[in-house]
Design an enzyme around this catalytic site. Structure first.
Site, PDB file in Angstrom:
ATOM      1  N   GLU A   1       3.643 -34.987 -39.126  1.00 52.35           N
ATOM      2  CA  GLU A   1       4.166 -33.681 -38.727  1.00 52.35           C
ATOM      3  C   GLU A   1       5.544 -33.825 -38.069  1.00 52.35           C
ATOM      4  O   GLU A   1       5.806 -34.804 -37.373  1.00 52.35           O
ATOM      5  CB  GLU A   1       3.196 -33.022 -37.730  1.00 52.35           C
ATOM      6  CG  GLU A   1       1.826 -32.798 -38.335  1.00 52.35           C
ATOM      7  CD  GLU A   1       0.843 -32.097 -37.386  1.00 52.35           C
ATOM      8  OE1 GLU A   1      -0.097 -31.504 -37.902  1.00 52.35           O
ATOM      9  OE2 GLU A   1       1.025 -32.149 -36.164  1.00 52.35           O
TER      10      GLU A   1
ATOM     11  N   CYS B   1       4.555 -30.193 -27.458  1.00 54.93           N
ATOM     12  CA  CYS B   1       4.544 -31.611 -27.100  1.00 54.93           C
ATOM     13  C   CYS B   1       3.132 -32.134 -26.987  1.00 54.93           C
ATOM     14  O   CYS B   1       2.302 -31.552 -26.284  1.00 54.93           O
ATOM     15  CB  CYS B   1       5.140 -31.803 -25.709  1.00 54.93           C
ATOM     16  SG  CYS B   1       6.846 -31.537 -25.627  1.00 54.93           S
TER      17      CYS B   1
ATOM     18  N   CYS C   1      -2.579 -36.923 -24.553  1.00 55.18           N
ATOM     19  CA  CYS C   1      -1.827 -36.692 -25.800  1.00 55.18           C
ATOM     20  C   CYS C   1      -2.747 -36.654 -27.019  1.00 55.18           C
ATOM     21  O   CYS C   1      -3.552 -37.563 -27.235  1.00 55.18           O
ATOM     22  CB  CYS C   1      -0.790 -37.799 -25.966  1.00 55.18           C
ATOM     23  SG  CYS C   1       0.163 -37.654 -27.473  1.00 55.18           S
TER      24      CYS C   1
ATOM     25  N   CYS D   1      -0.879 -42.934 -33.327  1.00 53.63           N
ATOM     26  CA  CYS D   1      -0.233 -43.714 -32.260  1.00 53.63           C
ATOM     27  C   CYS D   1      -1.257 -44.651 -31.648  1.00 53.63           C
ATOM     28  O   CYS D   1      -2.395 -44.260 -31.431  1.00 53.63           O
ATOM     29  CB  CYS D   1       0.324 -42.764 -31.195  1.00 53.63           C
ATOM     30  SG  CYS D   1       1.220 -43.630 -29.881  1.00 53.63           S
TER      31      CYS D   1
ATOM     32  N   CYS E   1      -2.499 -42.581 -24.667  1.00 44.82           N
ATOM     33  CA  CYS E   1      -2.200 -41.802 -23.461  1.00 44.82           C
ATOM     34  C   CYS E   1      -3.257 -40.695 -23.371  1.00 44.82           C
ATOM     35  O   CYS E   1      -3.524 -40.006 -24.359  1.00 44.82           O
ATOM     36  CB  CYS E   1      -0.796 -41.186 -23.530  1.00 44.82           C
ATOM     37  SG  CYS E   1       0.510 -42.420 -23.633  1.00 44.82           S
TER      38      CYS E   1
ATOM     39  N   CYS F   1      12.134 -32.346 -34.049  1.00 45.14           N
ATOM     40  CA  CYS F   1      11.329 -33.391 -33.407  1.00 45.14           C
ATOM     41  C   CYS F   1      10.643 -34.209 -34.504  1.00 45.14           C
ATOM     42  O   CYS F   1       9.877 -33.647 -35.298  1.00 45.14           O
ATOM     43  CB  CYS F   1      10.311 -32.702 -32.502  1.00 45.14           C
ATOM     44  SG  CYS F   1       9.168 -33.827 -31.716  1.00 45.14           S
TER      45      CYS F   1
HETATM   46  N1  SAH Z   1       5.569 -42.082 -27.666  1.00 48.03           N
HETATM   47  C1  SAH Z   1       6.719 -41.426 -27.171  1.00 48.03           C
HETATM   48  C2  SAH Z   1       7.100 -40.161 -27.917  1.00 48.03           C
HETATM   49  C3  SAH Z   1       5.995 -39.155 -28.237  1.00 48.03           C
HETATM   50  S1  SAH Z   1       5.409 -38.034 -27.042  1.00 48.03           S
HETATM   51  C4  SAH Z   1       6.576 -41.157 -25.692  1.00 48.03           C
HETATM   52  O1  SAH Z   1       5.510 -41.404 -25.149  1.00 48.03           O
HETATM   53  O2  SAH Z   1       7.541 -40.779 -25.063  1.00 48.03           O
HETATM   54  C5  SAH Z   1       6.702 -36.939 -26.631  1.00 48.03           C
HETATM   55  C6  SAH Z   1       6.515 -36.353 -25.218  1.00 48.03           C
HETATM   56  O3  SAH Z   1       5.410 -35.417 -25.151  1.00 48.03           O
HETATM   57  C7  SAH Z   1       6.203 -37.442 -24.211  1.00 48.03           C
HETATM   58  O4  SAH Z   1       6.914 -37.258 -23.026  1.00 48.03           O
HETATM   59  C8  SAH Z   1       4.727 -37.220 -23.969  1.00 48.03           C
HETATM   60  O5  SAH Z   1       4.316 -37.783 -22.787  1.00 48.03           O
HETATM   61  C9  SAH Z   1       4.621 -35.717 -24.026  1.00 48.03           C
HETATM   62  N2  SAH Z   1       3.251 -35.243 -24.187  1.00 48.03           N
HETATM   63  C10 SAH Z   1       2.227 -35.882 -24.764  1.00 48.03           C
HETATM   64  N3  SAH Z   1       1.092 -35.137 -24.696  1.00 48.03           N
HETATM   65  C11 SAH Z   1       1.421 -33.987 -24.071  1.00 48.03           C
HETATM   66  C12 SAH Z   1       0.686 -32.809 -23.724  1.00 48.03           C
HETATM   67  N4  SAH Z   1      -0.597 -32.664 -24.033  1.00 48.03           N
HETATM   68  N5  SAH Z   1       1.354 -31.815 -23.099  1.00 48.03           N
HETATM   69  C13 SAH Z   1       2.657 -31.935 -22.820  1.00 48.03           C
HETATM   70  N6  SAH Z   1       3.407 -33.003 -23.141  1.00 48.03           N
HETATM   71  C14 SAH Z   1       2.797 -34.038 -23.750  1.00 48.03           C
END
Ligand code: SAH
Length: 357
Positions: A101, A350, A128, A121, A125, A114
């Site tokens: 996506e 995000c 996420c 991944c 986290c 984006c």
């Molecule tokens: N792996 C990279 C890029 C992908 S995530 C990273 O970790 O930076 C892009 C952004 O979205 C990151 O800052 C991540 O922490 C944030 N993100 C992930 N899950 C989220 C959520 N449920 N709500 C808001 N932001 C989120």
């Protein structure tokens, strides 16, 4: 050179080769190296997906390329636009039928694309959605670029002004392909997105941040910070066990110095986890020693993924509390952006990217 000889399935995949690699490719097939510049320009500036459009290449050469090589590495499947915000989510598929996506986020005068760097991944986290779907594969440089190509063809090349490497995946765990795609974007011959308009976001792979700094690509760097405390950060981002916050902060401080850019600290607001008084104080201290700005992100729901365990317990910080948190940071002369949720209604905000296909 392995990448030149890797064949998909019997043909050579040209999309994703850098300018130098394309020059080498033409020399290897007995053509002058300026053909590399011509093909580069067709692929990455004109966004061409058809050898027959490339009229400055002879018919014979075009036929030879058609027999031996491929131009497209990614294909359009579907798109969906948020009626609330105009955010547009694209679903693409790779040649092996992996689904990824990409999202366009329109703002006043700019639109940010984006893009993803991995299918799924490996980082896990806890907040996420992409982490919850697990890791499938690294995208190639061509697959990374083609997200821009397909989005630009649909949405209008001139309308996409910025690119963020913030979609699915951890770009610095797919380092070579990510760097090659950045090298492609940074050439003068490529469609008008300069490095200054590109931001790469990482969960923090400290040695790779240092390596990226050495490459002098001048892209902006964002670190998913989310907590200034090692133990809390580890509980929400397991990768912190391997590369500690301290190592990552040293690495981004080096990146800021080396590239003369400011670091963006991304900070997803999680109720009672990172929105306390001591979190504010730590953020203020941190901002004093690294040239930076803070990007506050309201936590987007993972409910569409039916999370279990710790992930299921996470809750967003209430809006009024985010506002006072931001105000205190600003009162301390810190530049703060609040990334209000865009595309929640189509699961394109995000951290919500996870493939339901
Ligand atoms: N792996 C990279 C890029 C992908 S995530 C990273 O970790 O930076 C892009 C952004 O979205 C990151 O800052 C991540 O922490 C944030 N993100 C992930 N899950 C989220 C959520 N449920 N709500 C808001 N932001 C989120």
């Amino acid at each position: 050179m392995n990448r030149l000889t890797s064949k998909i399935p019997e043909k050579i995949m040209l999309k994703g080769l850098t300018l130098d690699e394309l020059r080498t490719f033409f020399i290897e097939i007995g053509e002058p190296k300026f053909r590399g510049e011509q093909l580069f320009s067709w692929m990455y500036n004109n966004l061409s997906t058809d050898f027959d459009e490339m009229l400055n290449l002879s018919k014979g050469l075009r036929n030879k390329l058609k027999e031996q090589a491929e131009l497209s590495s990614l294909f359009f499947v579907d798109s969906e636009t948020s009626l609330e915000t105009g955010t547009k989510k694209f679903i693409f598929k790779t040649r092996e039928d992996h689904i990824i996506e990409s999202v366009i986020i329109p703002e006043d005068k700019r639109s940010t694309l984006c893009i993803s760097t991995q299918v799924g991944c490996p980082l896990d986290c806890q907040f996420c959605a992409t982490g919850l779907m697990g890791y499938k594969k690294n995208l190639s440089a061509g697959e990374i670029f083609d997200q821009y190509l397909l989005a630009a063809k649909d949405y209008g090349k001139d309308k996409i002004t910025n690119i963020v490497y913030m979609g699915m995946g951890e770009p610095l765990l797919n380092f070579d392909a990510t760097v090659n795609s950045l090298m492609i974007f940074s050439e003068n011959l490529t469609a008008g997105i300069s490095s200054k308009k590109i931001t790469l976001s990482t969960a923090g792979i400290a040695p790779k941040i240092v390596e990226l700094a050495e490459m002098n690509l001048k892209v902006k760097l964002a670190l998913s910070l989310h907590s200034c405390f090692e133990d809390i950060r580890t509980s929400i981002m397991p990768i912190n066990k391997k590369y500690s916050l301290k190592e990552n902060l040293d690495a981004v401080a080096y990146y800021a110095k080396k590239t003369d850019t400011k670091i963006t600290f991304e900070y997803v607001m999680l109720k009672d986890i990172n929105d306390r008084e001591e979190d504010l104080e730590a953020l203020i201290r941190l901002s004093r020693y690294i040239p930076s700005k803070i990007n506050i992100i309201p936590f987007n729901s993972l409910k569409h993924m039916n999370p279990v365990g710790f992930s299921a317990e996470l809750e967003p910080t209430p809006k009024h509390k985010i506002e006072s948190f931001v105000q205190t940071l600003r009162d301390n002369d810190i530049t703060v952006m609040v990334r209000f949720t865009q595309g929640d209604d189509i699961a394109a905000a995000c951290g919500q990217l996870a493939v339901k296909y």
